[in-house]
Design a protein around this motif. Structure first.
Motif, PDB file in Angstrom:
ATOM      1  N   LYS A 240      -5.320   8.715   4.073  1.00 22.00           N
ATOM      2  CA  LYS A 240      -5.099   7.269   3.998  1.00 22.00           C
ATOM      3  C   LYS A 240      -3.613   6.956   3.898  1.00 22.00           C
ATOM      4  O   LYS A 240      -3.098   6.036   4.561  1.00 22.00           O
ATOM      5  CB  LYS A 240      -5.853   6.699   2.802  1.00 22.00           C
ATOM      6  CG  LYS A 240      -5.710   5.192   2.648  1.00 22.00           C
ATOM      7  CD  LYS A 240      -6.507   4.702   1.453  1.00 22.00           C
ATOM      8  CE  LYS A 240      -6.346   3.186   1.295  1.00 22.00           C
ATOM      9  NZ  LYS A 240      -7.110   2.681   0.123  1.00 22.00           N
ATOM     10  N   GLN A 244      -1.232   4.879   6.506  1.00 25.59           N
ATOM     11  CA  GLN A 244      -0.433   3.719   6.107  1.00 25.59           C
ATOM     12  C   GLN A 244       1.025   3.891   6.501  1.00 25.59           C
ATOM     13  O   GLN A 244       1.670   2.949   6.992  1.00 25.59           O
ATOM     14  CB  GLN A 244      -0.558   3.505   4.590  1.00 25.59           C
ATOM     15  CG  GLN A 244      -1.919   2.998   4.150  1.00 25.59           C
ATOM     16  CD  GLN A 244      -2.025   2.870   2.641  1.00 25.59           C
ATOM     17  OE1 GLN A 244      -1.160   3.361   1.900  1.00 25.59           O
ATOM     18  NE2 GLN A 244      -3.088   2.215   2.181  1.00 25.59           N
ATOM     19  N   ARG A 245       1.575   5.087   6.320  1.00 22.75           N
ATOM     20  CA  ARG A 245       2.966   5.326   6.695  1.00 22.75           C
ATOM     21  C   ARG A 245       3.150   5.221   8.214  1.00 22.75           C
ATOM     22  O   ARG A 245       4.149   4.684   8.704  1.00 22.75           O
ATOM     23  CB  ARG A 245       3.416   6.701   6.197  1.00 22.75           C
ATOM     24  CG  ARG A 245       3.670   6.750   4.698  1.00 22.75           C
ATOM     25  CD  ARG A 245       4.498   7.967   4.330  1.00 22.75           C
ATOM     26  NE  ARG A 245       3.784   9.206   4.621  1.00 22.75           N
ATOM     27  CZ  ARG A 245       3.027   9.854   3.759  1.00 22.75           C
ATOM     28  NH1 ARG A 245       2.868   9.364   2.535  1.00 22.75           N
ATOM     29  NH2 ARG A 245       2.422  10.971   4.100  1.00 22.75           N
ATOM     30  N   ASP A 247       1.317   3.416  10.230  1.00 24.04           N
ATOM     31  CA  ASP A 247       1.211   2.007  10.609  1.00 24.04           C
ATOM     32  C   ASP A 247       2.499   1.258  10.295  1.00 24.04           C
ATOM     33  O   ASP A 247       2.910   0.349  11.046  1.00 24.04           O
ATOM     34  CB  ASP A 247       0.038   1.355   9.874  1.00 24.04           C
ATOM     35  CG  ASP A 247      -1.302   1.892  10.353  1.00 24.04           C
ATOM     36  OD1 ASP A 247      -1.339   2.500  11.445  1.00 24.04           O
ATOM     37  OD2 ASP A 247      -2.313   1.727   9.625  1.00 24.04           O
ATOM     38  N   GLN A 248       3.156   1.626   9.177  1.00 22.03           N
ATOM     39  CA  GLN A 248       4.404   0.963   8.815  1.00 22.03           C
ATOM     40  C   GLN A 248       5.508   1.277   9.826  1.00 22.03           C
ATOM     41  O   GLN A 248       6.350   0.430  10.138  1.00 22.03           O
ATOM     42  CB  GLN A 248       4.837   1.395   7.412  1.00 22.03           C
ATOM     43  CG  GLN A 248       3.948   0.841   6.304  1.00 22.03           C
ATOM     44  CD  GLN A 248       4.308   1.405   4.945  1.00 22.03           C
ATOM     45  OE1 GLN A 248       5.187   2.265   4.840  1.00 22.03           O
ATOM     46  NE2 GLN A 248       3.618   0.924   3.910  1.00 22.03           N
TER      47      GLN A 248
END
Length: 250
Positions: A240, A244-245, A247-248
């Motif tokens: 997860k 998230q990283r 997507d950033q």
């Protein structure tokens, strides 16, 4: 759509992990309790062995003979050699042979106790041949330890009577011989004599076995917890965070 965290598959895996971990932990605890019980029994046996030696008169006065099991004893009496029995399939020091059991009529009374006199190697060329042993006549003094009746092995039909037997059952033997036998036996100790060895194995209650099983059960429990934590908690969390990283960065 139901999230992966709350999916039926996740709950099923969690339930299975809890059940397996709980069961293995409980089994480990049970093995520890069994070990503690046997340690207490071993301590009781050693305590009995440290009590004063019981003699013929003291044994005759005992109301419940099972209360003196594991006590050291010095008994006087006369052998009833005609009723000697050879218990088959009783190894000693890795060799096959017989444990010789002879009733002893206690001095000054009518009570009779079975004496496990010792061990003798069997004749492998003739199974029915009885080894030569010496049985003194008259009054004898026998030293040993009060013990339960001789241990029982699996018995084939036809081996419950005769001089060579697989087992000896005190009530049945009493009925066969008419001897007023006590409900215990005397395990004779001392150096080899009368053609018999007395290198009896020390009582082993298997305490170490229970600790070994407990270690295995606790090990399985720990393995389940570690695998569940890695695959169901740590690994999904890492994935997860990576997502998230990523997507950033996009």
């Amino acid at each position: 759509m139901t999230s992966a965290l709350h999916s039926p598959r996740r709950w099923l895996i969690t339930l299975a992990a809890v059940l397996v971990a709980g069961t293995t932990f409980s089994l480990g605890q049970w093995q520890l309790r069994r070990a503690a019980q046997k340690e207490a029994l071993q301590a009781a046996i050693e305590s009995q062995g440290n009590l004063p030696i019981i003699d013929t008169r003291a044994l005759a006065a005992v109301k419940n003979v099972t209360d003196v099991i594991h006590r050291q004893a010095t008994l006087k009496g006369s052998w009833r050699a005609a009723y000697t029995v050879y218990l088959d399939n009783r190894p000693m020091n890795g060799k096959a042979g017989f444990v010789v059991v002879t009733p002893l009529l206690l001095e000054g009374g009518s009570q009779v106790i079975l004496v496990q006199r010792g061990w003798v190697q069997r004749d492998f060329t003739d199974r029915t041949h009885l080894p030569d042993i010496s049985t003194p006549m008259g009054l004898v003094t026998v030293r040993g330890r009060i013990a339960p009746p001789p241990s029982k092995l699996y018995e084939f039909k036809g081996m419950e009577s005769g001089r060579i037997r697989q087992n000896i059952d005190i009530p049945a033997f009493t009925a066969q011989t008419g001897l007023p036998l006590l409900g215990v036996s005397l395990l004779q100790t001392g150096v080899a004599s009368e053609g018999l060895l007395r290198e009896w194995a020390a009582p082993n209650l298997g305490v170490e076995t229970h600790y070994g099983y407990a270690f295995q059960w606790f090990g399985m429990c720990s393995l389940v917890v570690i695998l569940y934590g890695w695959f169901q908690l740590i690994l999904p969390l890492r994935n997860k965070l990576r997502t998230q990283r990523r997507d950033q960065l996009l």
